[in-house]
Design a protein around this motif. Sequence first.
Motif, PDB file in Angstrom:
ATOM      1  N   ARG A  67      17.870  -0.370  -8.812  1.00 49.47           N
ATOM      2  CA  ARG A  67      17.012  -1.274  -9.332  1.00 49.47           C
ATOM      3  C   ARG A  67      17.018  -1.013 -10.884  1.00 49.47           C
ATOM      4  NH1 ARG A  67      13.949  -0.012  -4.776  1.00 49.47           N
ATOM      5  NH2 ARG A  67      12.891   1.802  -5.688  1.00 49.47           N
ATOM      6  N   GLU A  68      16.929   0.075 -11.326  1.00 49.68           N
ATOM      7  CA  GLU A  68      17.066   0.333 -12.734  1.00 49.68           C
ATOM      8  C   GLU A  68      18.337  -0.228 -13.493  1.00 49.68           C
ATOM      9  OE1 GLU A  68      17.003   4.579 -13.519  1.00 49.68           O
ATOM     10  OE2 GLU A  68      14.990   4.989 -12.800  1.00 49.68           O
ATOM     11  N   PHE A  69      19.317  -0.378 -12.638  1.00 49.36           N
ATOM     12  CA  PHE A  69      20.421  -0.745 -13.435  1.00 49.36           C
ATOM     13  C   PHE A  69      20.390  -2.252 -13.274  1.00 49.36           C
ATOM     14  CE2 PHE A  69      24.675  -2.963 -12.404  1.00 49.36           C
ATOM     15  CZ  PHE A  69      25.507  -2.220 -13.511  1.00 49.36           C
ATOM     16  N   GLU A  70      19.753  -2.996 -12.436  1.00 46.97           N
ATOM     17  CA  GLU A  70      19.479  -4.348 -12.301  1.00 46.97           C
ATOM     18  C   GLU A  70      18.493  -4.874 -13.478  1.00 46.97           C
ATOM     19  OE1 GLU A  70      18.286  -5.001  -8.410  1.00 46.97           O
ATOM     20  OE2 GLU A  70      20.303  -5.162  -7.392  1.00 46.97           O
ATOM     21  N   PHE A  71      17.435  -3.922 -13.470  1.00 41.72           N
ATOM     22  CA  PHE A  71      16.561  -4.131 -14.580  1.00 41.72           C
ATOM     23  C   PHE A  71      17.160  -4.275 -15.993  1.00 41.72           C
ATOM     24  CE2 PHE A  71      13.677  -2.519 -17.820  1.00 41.72           C
ATOM     25  CZ  PHE A  71      12.662  -3.570 -17.999  1.00 41.72           C
ATOM     26  N   LEU A  72      18.043  -3.270 -16.449  1.00 43.02           N
ATOM     27  CA  LEU A  72      18.789  -3.124 -17.599  1.00 43.02           C
ATOM     28  C   LEU A  72      19.779  -4.276 -17.707  1.00 43.02           C
ATOM     29  CD1 LEU A  72      19.286  -1.531 -19.872  1.00 43.02           C
ATOM     30  CD2 LEU A  72      20.679  -0.135 -18.820  1.00 43.02           C
ATOM     31  N   LEU A  73      20.319  -4.808 -16.528  1.00 48.90           N
ATOM     32  CA  LEU A  73      21.214  -5.914 -16.578  1.00 48.90           C
ATOM     33  C   LEU A  73      20.461  -7.216 -16.829  1.00 48.90           C
ATOM     34  CD1 LEU A  73      24.289  -6.834 -16.108  1.00 48.90           C
ATOM     35  CD2 LEU A  73      23.620  -6.966 -13.636  1.00 48.90           C
ATOM     36  N   SER A  74      19.294  -7.394 -16.381  1.00 45.98           N
ATOM     37  CA  SER A  74      18.398  -8.473 -16.577  1.00 45.98           C
ATOM     38  C   SER A  74      18.074  -8.417 -18.065  1.00 45.98           C
ATOM     39  CB  SER A  74      17.039  -8.461 -15.771  1.00 45.98           C
ATOM     40  OG  SER A  74      16.376  -7.127 -16.072  1.00 45.98           O
ATOM     41  N   VAL A  75      17.724  -7.177 -18.704  1.00 46.70           N
ATOM     42  CA  VAL A  75      17.527  -7.211 -20.137  1.00 46.70           C
ATOM     43  C   VAL A  75      18.574  -7.631 -21.005  1.00 46.70           C
ATOM     44  CG1 VAL A  75      16.707  -5.456 -22.183  1.00 46.70           C
ATOM     45  CG2 VAL A  75      15.761  -5.476 -19.674  1.00 46.70           C
ATOM     46  N   LEU A  76      19.568  -7.159 -20.654  1.00 50.94           N
ATOM     47  CA  LEU A  76      21.000  -7.612 -21.284  1.00 50.94           C
ATOM     48  C   LEU A  76      21.353  -9.075 -21.275  1.00 50.94           C
ATOM     49  CD1 LEU A  76      23.760  -6.760 -22.822  1.00 50.94           C
ATOM     50  CD2 LEU A  76      24.713  -6.391 -20.383  1.00 50.94           C
ATOM     51  N   GLU A  77      20.942  -9.526 -20.339  1.00 53.17           N
ATOM     52  CA  GLU A  77      21.267 -11.145 -20.152  1.00 53.17           C
ATOM     53  C   GLU A  77      20.260 -11.696 -20.818  1.00 53.17           C
ATOM     54  OE1 GLU A  77      20.690 -11.947 -16.006  1.00 53.17           O
ATOM     55  OE2 GLU A  77      22.545 -11.100 -15.498  1.00 53.17           O
ATOM     56  N   GLU A  78      18.753 -11.250 -21.237  1.00 49.92           N
ATOM     57  CA  GLU A  78      18.057 -11.788 -21.987  1.00 49.92           C
ATOM     58  C   GLU A  78      18.219 -11.717 -23.293  1.00 49.92           C
ATOM     59  OE1 GLU A  78      14.086 -10.129 -20.980  1.00 49.92           O
ATOM     60  OE2 GLU A  78      13.867 -11.182 -19.102  1.00 49.92           O
ATOM     61  N   GLN A  79      18.895 -10.491 -23.880  1.00 45.00           N
ATOM     62  CA  GLN A  79      19.285 -10.259 -25.149  1.00 45.00           C
ATOM     63  C   GLN A  79      20.352 -11.164 -25.605  1.00 45.00           C
ATOM     64  OE1 GLN A  79      17.272  -8.237 -27.205  1.00 45.00           O
ATOM     65  NE2 GLN A  79      18.459  -8.758 -28.902  1.00 45.00           N
ATOM     66  N   GLN A  80      21.329 -11.300 -24.628  1.00 49.44           N
ATOM     67  CA  GLN A  80      22.312 -12.176 -25.068  1.00 49.44           C
ATOM     68  C   GLN A  80      22.060 -13.610 -25.074  1.00 49.44           C
ATOM     69  OE1 GLN A  80      25.072 -11.577 -21.603  1.00 49.44           O
ATOM     70  NE2 GLN A  80      26.078  -9.987 -22.498  1.00 49.44           N
TER      71      GLN A  80
END
Length: 467
Positions: free
Chosen positions: A75-88
Amino acid sequence: MSFKLLKNLVLAVYLFLGGVFLYVQYKEVEVLSLGVEDNDFLKQYYDLKNFEKKWIELEEGSLEGVPSSVSEEVREFEFLLSVLEEQQEYDASSEEVSLIREELADMRVAILSLTREKMLFYIESRVEADEKSLSAIDQAARKSFLAFVVFFLVFGAFLVFLIRSVRKPLDEMAEAMREVRKENFSYSLPIDEERSDELTQLKRDFNIMIRKLEILHRRTEESREQLEHDAKQLKESVVSKTRFIRHLGHELRSPLAAISSFSELMLEGMHGDITVKQEASLQRIMANAQNLLDLVNDLVDQAKAEAGSLELKLEAKDLKAFCEEVLESVKIEAEKSGLKVIYHASEEDLVCDIHEVRLRQVIVNLISNAIKFSKQGGKLELRVQRKGGLAFIEVEDDGIGISPADQRNIFMEFHQGDTYQKEKGAGLGLHLSRQIARLHGGDITVVSEKGKGSVFRVQLPLNNQKV
């Protein structure tokens, strides 16, 4: 030992055996339940293994079917992945995007390492569980083996006790039976009066039976001794009677022969002339003297037969020629009585071993009886024929016949039925004739109907040689 107690002991043994088996089954169920609980380790292990394969192949996006043991890290990995998508979306070339990518890569490696650690943990847990299961199985097997060893030892001791308690009285009874077979009826089984079980009661009944057998044996011996004594007396009586009849026959034959001889001389006129009435009286004297002489001879022959001294020397003879000759010797007497005489013989040769004098006596006696009890104008038929391996001499008449009651007793000594005529015999002829026939290896039978005549049949064994 009482059979009721024996039954209860056997029942207790069976219950004990059932308890042992129930215990063994319970331990097996316990071991199997441990195995079922351990199946959760296997499930977790295979879930992690599938997740590992998918995680390695994962490039981007979310992952479904995550095991609970690594779900938080995923879940932490998915959260960080969603943050990466928003930042991109905001600024794809910023330094923060590079940092997030580096952190995601580290986290991905960490999750893979964690997955493998968890897999190793479940493998170790499974091994430990298997060791526990094996240990439980080993303990259960040891307990079962020990239980069976104890059971067989106890049951073996019980069987030894049982065999000894039952076999001893049976051996005693077997010994008693051997003594009874030896006619030792004074033997008795030892009885413990304080016991009242079935075997003790059986011993009592056996001793009572032996006492009864002793009484019966004693009575049987007394009866046997009495029978032997009576048989001895009877034999002595027969011997004495035979001796007496022989002596009597010898004493009577001489005067009877003298009476016949002097009567014949007087009839021939050797002592002067006689009147017609005197001649008739002399003829009656001669006839009665001859009848009396025949009776004496029959009595002597009967006595010899009873004593077993009437022995016959048999010779092979042509039976047809012999019977025809005998018939010719009495044919005149039959014709004087107004009977029609018929002779019939089979065409085949009939050779028998016979004693001519004695068999002639039998045939003459049967023909004489037929003449005596037939009416004027009747017939007398003599037949000689073969049936199987026997030759048959049949004398048939159409006289007064014999009743069924008399037919059963007609061959008995001194028997005279309702055809008895006072001047025509003493009832010895047929009895003696049957004895002579049996000395030839044959017999005599009769078939008759009251008022219609009789058939007397003499059967003799054939001799296949030719005369």
